[in-house]
Motif scaffolding. Sequence first.
Motif, PDB file in Angstrom:
ATOM      1  N   UNK A  41      19.080 -18.612 -16.588  1.00 51.77           N
ATOM      2  CA  UNK A  41      19.449 -17.301 -16.063  1.00 51.77           C
ATOM      3  C   UNK A  41      20.959 -17.314 -15.859  1.00 51.77           C
ATOM      4  N   UNK A  42      21.656 -16.516 -16.654  1.00 48.08           N
ATOM      5  CA  UNK A  42      23.121 -16.490 -16.611  1.00 48.08           C
ATOM      6  C   UNK A  42      23.574 -15.266 -15.826  1.00 48.08           C
ATOM      7  N   UNK A  43      24.507 -15.489 -14.918  1.00 48.54           N
ATOM      8  CA  UNK A  43      24.990 -14.373 -14.112  1.00 48.54           C
ATOM      9  C   UNK A  43      26.414 -14.639 -13.619  1.00 48.54           C
ATOM     10  N   UNK A  44      27.038 -13.592 -13.177  1.00 43.03           N
ATOM     11  CA  UNK A  44      28.342 -13.698 -12.518  1.00 43.03           C
ATOM     12  C   UNK A  44      28.116 -13.530 -11.025  1.00 43.03           C
ATOM     13  N   UNK A  45      28.732 -14.400 -10.248  1.00 41.49           N
ATOM     14  CA  UNK A  45      28.617 -14.311  -8.798  1.00 41.49           C
ATOM     15  C   UNK A  45      29.494 -13.166  -8.289  1.00 41.49           C
ATOM     16  N   UNK A  46      29.310 -12.749  -7.037  1.00 36.46           N
ATOM     17  CA  UNK A  46      30.139 -11.664  -6.493  1.00 36.46           C
ATOM     18  C   UNK A  46      31.645 -11.952  -6.553  1.00 36.46           C
ATOM     19  N   UNK A  47      32.021 -13.239  -6.553  1.00 38.06           N
ATOM     20  CA  UNK A  47      33.455 -13.557  -6.631  1.00 38.06           C
ATOM     21  C   UNK A  47      33.927 -13.756  -8.073  1.00 38.06           C
ATOM     22  N   UNK A  48      33.072 -13.406  -9.064  1.00 39.70           N
ATOM     23  CA  UNK A  48      33.482 -13.404 -10.462  1.00 39.70           C
ATOM     24  C   UNK A  48      33.248 -14.703 -11.230  1.00 39.70           C
TER      25      UNK A  48
END
Length: 147
Positions: A41-48
């Motif tokens: 599962x690939x994602x960007x965190x809230x801090x980018x």
Amino acid sequence: MALPDGDSSVGHSFGLEFDGVTIKSITEVSGLKLEQDVVEFKENTPDGKFTIKRLPGRPKAPDITLTRGLTADNSFETWIQNSRFGKMVDSRKGGSIIIFDYEGQEVKRYKLTNAWPKSLEIGSLKAGDTSYLTEKLTLTCEAIEVG
């Protein structure tokens, strides 16, 4: 038979149980494993920042190979003939692979769901050879669980 804490088991003998019949002359079992797919599962965190989480996916059913000495028992041949001719109602079986201790007591059981024979291999035939003949049955199944 329960093992004392801290002790491991010795696989003295193995059995294959289907339709209430146990074949105890199995000399080797390979491919017996519980495995599952891994989903990334690939994602960007809230801090980018980019992250990859690895999550458990669907279970995978193994191919299990059973080896025994060649005997007059034709149960393996009959079973694979049914699957080769598409008689899957007769071929798919629920059963177990059982590990026995040196006293013949059950140590552990692996339950197979809808297992059927994928292949049957006869050991090498060599004139003058003094080793015993074997047959290897490879089973495929839909699920495996420790019972």
